[in-house]
Design an enzyme around this catalytic site. Structure first.
Site, PDB file in Angstrom:
ATOM      1  N   SER A 121       0.811  -1.285  -0.217  1.00 35.76           N
ATOM      2  CA  SER A 121      -0.015  -0.168   0.100  1.00 35.76           C
ATOM      3  C   SER A 121       0.799   1.238   0.074  1.00 35.76           C
ATOM      4  CB  SER A 121      -1.026  -0.038   1.257  1.00 35.76           C
ATOM      5  OG  SER A 121      -0.123  -0.070   2.244  1.00 35.76           O
ATOM      6  N   HIS A 126      -2.438  -2.488  -5.994  1.00 34.69           N
ATOM      7  CA  HIS A 126      -2.892  -2.198  -4.759  1.00 34.69           C
ATOM      8  C   HIS A 126      -4.452  -2.100  -4.282  1.00 34.69           C
ATOM      9  CE1 HIS A 126      -3.446   1.189  -1.253  1.00 34.69           C
ATOM     10  NE2 HIS A 126      -3.618  -0.190  -0.607  1.00 34.69           N
ATOM     11  N   ASN A 185      -3.567   6.887  -0.144  1.00 32.52           N
ATOM     12  CA  ASN A 185      -2.842   7.056   1.064  1.00 32.52           C
ATOM     13  C   ASN A 185      -2.113   8.180   1.333  1.00 32.52           C
ATOM     14  OD1 ASN A 185      -4.402   4.917   2.110  1.00 32.52           O
ATOM     15  ND2 ASN A 185      -2.787   3.264   1.732  1.00 32.52           N
TER      16      ASN A 185
END
Ligand code: T1G
Length: 675
Positions: free
Chosen positions: A406, A427, A477
């Site tokens: 990730s 991912h 993220n």
């Protein structure tokens, strides 16, 4: 310019045929052709009935949405539907594929409807922040009944041909391969009956179904404007004369189409499709063939990832280190499938078919015949490098080697193999068999065909894929990080977890940063040393406040996992704040928006400047499908455009943030991320 609509005479039946690839959208030329076809039929004495059908893969799939971006919207479709309905000769809709939106409304303007068993009919305008604007909300309650009408219009869920027959939305089923012929025969049957204008049919069903439906779905529709407008229009059909109902619908339609929510939802409709396109790839590049996928790791992620492929009919070899972990992982996969079957979402035989494609093993060597291998093990670079070094020796030439990491560096992982051109990131977002987003991470040496293969495979397994560059956290993220950091700082300065979360939920997010932390696990990424306490998270983790899974995290949870503010958590926050020499202060909701959401836009601008996303709309897609950003706000970058990038910059400067040059430029020029 030749018309996409032609006519064919079959003795006393005139067939009007549209051929407007890819989905027979009802653009201006199609509308003109339909209108001309009806007039031709009415002017010809020898014609006794009319069939309207489409060539290609589907009946009309709706108005041409690209026309809506150039207001004022050309309201041509309602007139065409009224012309069809006013025909003095019976008009039959011959339906295949997906008759959606304006396409469904064209069928309702017809007097009778025949469909192949595989056809679907729906009014998905609500997913574009709209409502059926060509009489759909007024004719559906008359043709299919109130209950079906409110469900179809307010949720956008299509109905299959069999259900359509049951509710009266169609009159006849055709043979799957004989629609053209069956429609002409059916038209001849209807000559004796003559036209049956939908507007003259009585509204059928119980009006109480509307309020009941609205109550049951209130939570799902929270924040959206269009569902309520659809419900209001269907309700109007139960009390207004048809023409007044049409006028009411038109008024509601224009309110929606001129609003921000519809612009946002139409933006996402196209952004999702644009994300599939990879800039700079030569047109002759072909994807590789994927017959068998290898998955390394049978934990939560590995199991979820495997299910995506099994459900799409792709064979999977799943590898674990120990038998008990392998058995546990495959057991959970079966349990998940059986739970879906219990809810009627899958047939038992589909469960067996999916599990029958799964080959569990303890031997990495069994991956030798796989065309794609996805590594989903512990987030540690050394572990991943070791695995990829082994895969390099085991896997066949041309096999794609993907990591589900990730945030780790794909180029570094690729460098541990002799084939960096075959390495990329895939991912998945947890739970991997549920979340639609897939970030496909393009390494510096990833081959174009490998990238194209991953993107194409994503669509096959029902994912929405976005190409990301190699940077910490890729796209989603990476933008989450400044949001979480600022959220923690706000606690130190006087905000509470509940206040920050409330602001995010009121904004339209499914949950706020602290609810999310408790759901994912406060201990994720924790160093596991309870004596080493450097921040609030360490302090919470040290006392077992790991989130929902331990019944307490930022919040306390009852047995039903309902959160309540925690005195212990607040004490930990206060202690940290005091140690840092901070004095608590009243923090406004606006400051929380500026410091947690504006900062995301700033990071998104940096992502674009560095080329880590192909386009601003890709970032929007990531946040809609990966984190539940409210689709009626169109994603972070679209939202910044609607807020005004000058307002975003002013808000950030107020708190001393460094502004990304791209964002600064847009603020100065009143420019937009999404042009
Ligand atoms: N208008 C314009 N372009 C459309 C389109 C549409 N309605 N539908 C699809 N496209 C394009 C799409 O952008 C893509 O383009 C290509 O066609 C293939 O689509 C007055 C107001 C029909 C189920 O909401 O749900 O009618 O990327 O990749 O996966 O009441 O397309 O190739 O350049 O999605 O096989 C209501 C929207 C409109 C249906 C096929 N109708 N479309 O899915 O192909 S508003 C809809 C879909 C309306 C009236 C109201 C899907 C599909 P490109 P695709 P697919």
């Amino acid at each position: 310019m030749t018309s996409p609509v032609t006519t064919e005479r079959h003795d006393d039946v005139l067939v009007i045929i549209s051929n407007n690839p890819p989905v027979n959208a009802l653009g201006a030329n199609v509308r003109i052709g339909l209108d001309a076809g009806i007039r031709e039929a009415l002017a010809d004495e020898s014609i006794k009935a009319v069939v309207i059908r489409c060539d290609g893969r589907t009946f009309f799939a709706g108005a041409d949405i690209t026309e809506f971006t150039k207001p004022p919207v050309e309201p041509g479709l309602p007139d065409v539907v009224n012309t069809i309905e006013a025909s003095t000769k019976p008009v039959i809709a011959a339906i295949h594929g997906t008759a959606l939106g304006g396409g469904c409304e064209v069928t309702l303007g017809c007097h009778y409807r025949i469909a192949v068993p595989s056809a679907k009919m729906g009014t998905p305008e609500v997913k574009l922040g709209l409502l059926p604007g060509a009489g759909g909300t007024q004719r559906l309650p008359r043709v299919a009944g109130i209950e079906a009408a409110v469900e179809m219009c307010a949720t956008g869920t299509p109905v299959g041909a069999k259900k359509a027959l049951e509710i009266g939305l169609i009159d006849r089923l055709a043979g799957e391969d004989s629609l053209a012929k069956d429609a002409i025969a059916f038209a001849r049957e209807m000559i004796a009956k003559g036209p049956r204008p939908s507007r003259n049919l009585p509204v059928k069903g119980d009006v109480a179904a509307i309020a009941a439906f609205a109550k049951v779905n209130a939570r799902k529709f929270r924040g959206f404007e269009a569902p309520a407008a659809n419900i209001t229009c269907v309700e109007a059909a139960t009390r207004l004369p048809f023409e007044e109902g049409l006028a009411f619908e038109r008024e509601q339609f224009f309110k929606l189409i001129m609003g921000v929510q519809s612009a946002a939802q139409r933006h996402i409709f196209f952004a999702e499709r644009q994300a599939q396109k990879i800039d700079g790839i030569a047109p002759d590049v072909k994807p590789r063939t994927i017959n068998r996928v290898g998955v390394i790791g049978a934990g939560t992620m590995g199991g979820g990832i495997s299910m995506n492929f099994l459900s799409a009919g792709v064979a999977v070899t799943i590898v674990e280190m120990k038998q008990d972990a392998l058995d546990k992982g495959t057991g959970i996969m079966r349990k998940n499938y059986e739970a879906s079957a219990a809810k009627g979402r899958m047939k038992p035989e589909q469960v067996e078919a999916a599990m029958g494609l799964l080959k569990p093993t303890l031997a990495l060597e069994e991956l030798a015949d796989c065309d794609l291998i996805i590594e989903a093990v512990y987030e540690n670079m050394d572990v991943k490098k070791e695995i990829f070094g082994k895969l390099d020796k085991i896997c066949k030439p041309g096999a794609i080697l993907a990591s589900n990491t990730s945030y780790l560096n794909i180029d570094e992982i690729a460098a541990s193999t002799s084939r960096p051109q075959d390495v990329l990131g895939m991912h998945f977002f947890s739970p991997a068999n549920v979340m639609k987003l897939l970030e496909v991470v393009r390494g510096a040496k990833t081959a174009p065909d490998a990238l194209m293969t991953a993107m194409g495979l994503a669509k096959k397994i029902g994912k929405v894929a976005v190409v990301a560059g190699v940077c910490h956290g890729f796209i989603g993220n990476r933008m989450l990080e400044p949001r979480q950091m600022e959220a923690m700082k706000l606690l130190m300065e006087g905000a509470t977890p509940a206040q920050v979360d409330r602001v995010h939920v009121e904004f339209g997010m499914p949950m706020g940063p602290f609810q999310m932390a408790d759901l994912a696990g406060v201990d994720i990424g924790w160093h596991r040393d309870p004596t080493r306490i450097e921040n609030i998270r360490d302090a919470l983790a040290a006392v077992g406040r790991w989130g929902q899974k331990t019944g307490k995290g930022f919040y306390d949870y009852d047995e039903k996992r309902n959160p309540t503010p925690s005195v212990e958590t607040q004490q930990i926050i206060d202690d940290f704040s005091a140690k840092a020499g901070l004095t608590k202060r009243e923090i406004s909701d606006q400051e929380i928006i500026e410091r947690t959401l504006y900062t995301m836009v700033n990071e998104g601008a940096r992502i674009l400047e560095e080329g880590m996303a192909q386009r601003a709309s890709d970032i929007d897609v990531v946040w809609i499908y990966g984190y539940g950003w409210p689709v009626y706000r169109g994603g972070p970058m679209f939202w910044a455009d609607t807020e005004g990038n000058d307002k975003i910059v002013a808000g950030l400067e107020k708190h001393g943030f460094a502004i990304a040059p791209l964002l600064k430029r847009l603020a100065e020029t009143k420019g937009r991320f999404n042009r």
